[in-house]
Enzyme design. Structure first.
Site, PDB file in Angstrom:
ATOM      1  N   LYS A 130     -58.971  26.219  43.444  1.00  0.00           N
ATOM      2  CA  LYS A 130     -58.482  27.143  42.241  1.00  0.00           C
ATOM      3  C   LYS A 130     -59.012  27.044  41.046  1.00  0.00           C
ATOM      4  O   LYS A 130     -59.566  26.068  40.359  1.00  0.00           O
ATOM      5  CB  LYS A 130     -57.029  26.541  42.108  1.00  0.00           C
ATOM      6  CG  LYS A 130     -56.184  26.076  43.303  1.00  0.00           C
ATOM      7  CD  LYS A 130     -54.979  25.793  43.225  1.00  0.00           C
ATOM      8  CE  LYS A 130     -54.233  25.176  44.366  1.00  0.00           C
ATOM      9  NZ  LYS A 130     -54.321  23.609  44.545  1.00  0.00           N
ATOM     10  N   HIS A 163     -55.168  29.476  39.551  1.00  0.00           N
ATOM     11  CA  HIS A 163     -54.269  28.582  39.463  1.00  0.00           C
ATOM     12  C   HIS A 163     -52.889  28.760  38.730  1.00  0.00           C
ATOM     13  O   HIS A 163     -51.686  28.440  39.398  1.00  0.00           O
ATOM     14  CB  HIS A 163     -54.854  27.212  39.090  1.00  0.00           C
ATOM     15  CG  HIS A 163     -54.219  25.766  39.405  1.00  0.00           C
ATOM     16  ND1 HIS A 163     -54.881  24.860  39.614  1.00  0.00           N
ATOM     17  CD2 HIS A 163     -53.240  25.512  39.744  1.00  0.00           C
ATOM     18  CE1 HIS A 163     -54.219  23.647  39.834  1.00  0.00           C
ATOM     19  NE2 HIS A 163     -52.994  24.181  40.142  1.00  0.00           N
TER      20      HIS A 163
HETATM   21  P1  NDP Z   1     -45.450  17.122  47.954  1.00  0.00           P
HETATM   22  O1  NDP Z   1     -44.187  17.833  48.104  1.00  0.00           O
HETATM   23  O2  NDP Z   1     -46.456  17.230  48.985  1.00  0.00           O
HETATM   24  O3  NDP Z   1     -44.922  15.475  47.866  1.00  0.00           O
HETATM   25  C1  NDP Z   1     -45.738  14.622  47.601  1.00  0.00           C
HETATM   26  C2  NDP Z   1     -45.000  13.383  47.442  1.00  0.00           C
HETATM   27  O4  NDP Z   1     -43.998  12.951  48.485  1.00  0.00           O
HETATM   28  C3  NDP Z   1     -45.851  11.961  46.953  1.00  0.00           C
HETATM   29  O5  NDP Z   1     -44.849  11.303  46.176  1.00  0.00           O
HETATM   30  C4  NDP Z   1     -45.821  11.499  48.446  1.00  0.00           C
HETATM   31  O6  NDP Z   1     -46.035  10.069  48.093  1.00  0.00           O
HETATM   32  C5  NDP Z   1     -44.665  11.561  48.802  1.00  0.00           C
HETATM   33  N1  NDP Z   1     -44.536  12.095  50.597  1.00  0.00           N
HETATM   34  C6  NDP Z   1     -45.689  12.314  51.424  1.00  0.00           C
HETATM   35  N2  NDP Z   1     -45.324  12.439  52.599  1.00  0.00           N
HETATM   36  C7  NDP Z   1     -44.080  11.811  52.600  1.00  0.00           C
HETATM   37  C8  NDP Z   1     -43.287  11.664  53.721  1.00  0.00           C
HETATM   38  N3  NDP Z   1     -43.354  11.844  54.847  1.00  0.00           N
HETATM   39  N4  NDP Z   1     -42.131  11.257  53.463  1.00  0.00           N
HETATM   40  C9  NDP Z   1     -41.576  10.905  52.249  1.00  0.00           C
HETATM   41  N5  NDP Z   1     -42.497  11.148  51.248  1.00  0.00           N
HETATM   42  C10 NDP Z   1     -43.854  11.657  51.377  1.00  0.00           C
HETATM   43  O7  NDP Z   1     -45.687  17.438  46.476  1.00  0.00           O
HETATM   44  P2  NDP Z   1     -47.097  17.842  45.823  1.00  0.00           P
HETATM   45  O8  NDP Z   1     -46.647  18.525  44.529  1.00  0.00           O
HETATM   46  O9  NDP Z   1     -48.299  16.991  45.510  1.00  0.00           O
HETATM   47  O10 NDP Z   1     -47.597  19.260  46.584  1.00  0.00           O
HETATM   48  C11 NDP Z   1     -48.534  19.206  47.618  1.00  0.00           C
HETATM   49  C12 NDP Z   1     -49.698  19.824  47.321  1.00  0.00           C
HETATM   50  O11 NDP Z   1     -49.606  21.325  46.724  1.00  0.00           O
HETATM   51  C13 NDP Z   1     -50.419  19.374  46.113  1.00  0.00           C
HETATM   52  O12 NDP Z   1     -50.936  18.005  46.161  1.00  0.00           O
HETATM   53  C14 NDP Z   1     -51.483  20.347  45.757  1.00  0.00           C
HETATM   54  O13 NDP Z   1     -52.514  20.139  46.610  1.00  0.00           O
HETATM   55  C15 NDP Z   1     -50.546  21.562  46.067  1.00  0.00           C
HETATM   56  N6  NDP Z   1     -50.116  22.036  44.786  1.00  0.00           N
HETATM   57  C16 NDP Z   1     -50.572  23.479  44.279  1.00  0.00           C
HETATM   58  C17 NDP Z   1     -49.896  23.734  43.175  1.00  0.00           C
HETATM   59  C18 NDP Z   1     -50.369  25.161  42.593  1.00  0.00           C
HETATM   60  O14 NDP Z   1     -50.196  25.540  41.535  1.00  0.00           O
HETATM   61  N7  NDP Z   1     -51.099  25.896  43.349  1.00  0.00           N
HETATM   62  C19 NDP Z   1     -48.897  23.057  42.474  1.00  0.00           C
HETATM   63  C20 NDP Z   1     -48.370  21.899  43.039  1.00  0.00           C
HETATM   64  C21 NDP Z   1     -48.917  21.341  44.187  1.00  0.00           C
HETATM   65  P3  NDP Z   1     -47.209   9.458  49.068  1.00  0.00           P
HETATM   66  O15 NDP Z   1     -48.661   9.834  48.637  1.00  0.00           O
HETATM   67  O16 NDP Z   1     -47.353   7.801  48.231  1.00  0.00           O
HETATM   68  O17 NDP Z   1     -47.304   9.317  50.343  1.00  0.00           O
HETATM   69  C1  1BO Z   2     -51.219  21.570  36.582  1.00  0.00           C
HETATM   70  C2  1BO Z   2     -51.685  21.394  37.899  1.00  0.00           C
HETATM   71  C3  1BO Z   2     -50.336  21.665  38.844  1.00  0.00           C
HETATM   72  C4  1BO Z   2     -50.620  21.177  40.382  1.00  0.00           C
HETATM   73  O1  1BO Z   2     -51.471  22.235  40.913  1.00  0.00           O
END
Ligand code: NDP
Ligand code: 1BO
Length: 359
Positions: A130, A163
């Protein structure tokens, strides 16, 4: 809202407007930190050992069967074993979601390189990145992408997304100070992104965090696959419906409710998970897939990375799907407030304004 499996090309992919396939489940990398390279490599190349005992049992049974019944049945053994191996390989992640702003693209690049050295073909991977808000001016689009390509050690990426639809001044504070959040030249930036596609540096382009108002503006000149926050705790129905109307594929980010609102402990989700003998994480990911979105759960834990991919070959029954759709207290996790709201000087004085007052 009905389950939308029909939109998928097959269980493992969805199809973008361009005709390119996007893997249904990808690995999120936001806040993956120092574990990123390991997580990316593990997600792509991990041998899913859980399958191996079954393979051994089936092979033994098939051998007994062929010995006892007839030698003519021998091909069953290899067909059976091959099918298991194919299923096993398909369990590996082929989609990684990252962004310049995550500050980890070099680490993602190392993980991708290790996976390719282990025998995965670049053409079988789907890499999303992004462009960050400080680069949302036409002349910075190409250099920003080039930087991402250098860090990822790739010569093209599969999907390049805007983004957030706001330009930030270089060095903008969080929350922003007066004059640090600017309107951006949406059409000019988009034209530059289209040129990246024409030049083969990017296969598809898209947007994140757009309101319906902004999407409609962009749609006057573009067809796009957006990525939006979506989970049972924030279904984001308005933008989802607008995208469906225009045949635009959506990737659900934060499908587990992110770390701030992790829905894995929601009692409704837990109950359905127990009933289906799946984990809450798998139920949330499957809900997103059945809704017709691809999904990019993030984890840095090997076990969860595997768990989050084991969402094929079963379905959430319609009645449970609807119960998940009915989870109350919907709220965005990512409001953009920290990034874009300056309560005194604006131009966005509240999170509602960031979303064009559509929430
Ligand atoms: P998620 O909804 O993927 O949740 C991640 C959290 O859940 C972490 O704390 C992780 O901990 C935990 N987790 C992972 N697997 C499990 C499971 N099976 N059971 C319970 N808990 C779990 O959140 P994100 O906000 O990270 O979103 C996913 C991805 O989306 C981001 O990493 C990013 O790549 C993308 N994104 C894009 C955005 C945009 O603006 N385009 C904005 C936000 C996110 P642990 O790592 O300890 O397992
Ligand atoms: C500020 C970045 C949020 C996750 O994509």
């Amino acid at each position: 809202m009905a389950s939308a499996r029909a939109m998928a090309q097959d269980e493992h992919h969805f199809v973008l407007k361009s005709g390119h396939a996007i893997p249904a489940v990808g690995l999120g990398t936001w806040r993956a930190g120092s574990d990123t390279a390991h997580s990316v490599q593990t997600a792509i190349t991990e041998v899913y050992s859980a399958y191996l005992p079954y393979l051994a049992i089936y092979m033994r049974r098939s051998v007994q069967h062929t010995n006892q019944v007839a030698m003519a049945n021998k091909p069953i053994l290899s067909v059976f074993a091959n099918n298991l191996i194919v299923n096993h390989l398909q369990a590996g992640y082929r989609h990684v979601d990252t962004a310049a702003q995550y500050g980890i693209e070099q680490e993602v690049g190392k993980g991708l390189k290790a996976a390719m050295e282990a025998g995965i073909n670049r053409k079988d991977l789907f890499v999303t990145s992004k462009i960050w808000c400080t680069n949302l001016v036409p002349e910075r689009v190409r250099p920003a992408l080039k930087n991402t390509l250098k860090d990822l050690q790739l010569d093209y990426i599969d999907l390049y997304l805007i983004h957030w639809p706001f330009r930030l001044k270089d060095g903008a504070h969080q929350p922003p100070e007066a004059g640090e959040v600017l309107e951006f030249d949406m059409e000019g930036v988009w034209r530059e992104m289209e040129r990246l596609v024409t030049d083969g540096l990017v296969k598809d382009i898209g947007v994140c965090n757009f309101s319906v108002t902004k999407l409609n503006r962009l749609l006057q000149s573009a067809n796009i696959p957006p990525a939006m926050e979506m989970h049972p705790g924030w279904k984001n129905n308005k933008i989802f419906e607008a995208c469906k109307k225009h045949g635009i594929h959506v990737t659900a980010y934060s499908p587990l409710g992110s770390s701030e609102k992790n829905l894995a402990h929601d009692p409704v989700v837990e109950k359905i998970a127990n009933k289906l003998k799946k984990t809450p994480g798998q139920v949330l990911i499957k809900w997103a897939l059945q809704r017709g979105t691809s999904v990019i759960p993030k984890s840095t834990k090997d076990e969860r990375i595997k768990e989050n991919m084991q969402v094929f070959g079963w379905e959430i029954p319609e009645e449970d799907f609807q119960v998940l759709c009915g989870i109350k207290d919907e709220k965005r996790v990512l409001t953009g407030e920290e990034l874009f709201v300056n309560k005194t000087h604006g131009p966005y004085k509240s999170a509602s304004e960031v979303w064009d007052n559509e929430d």
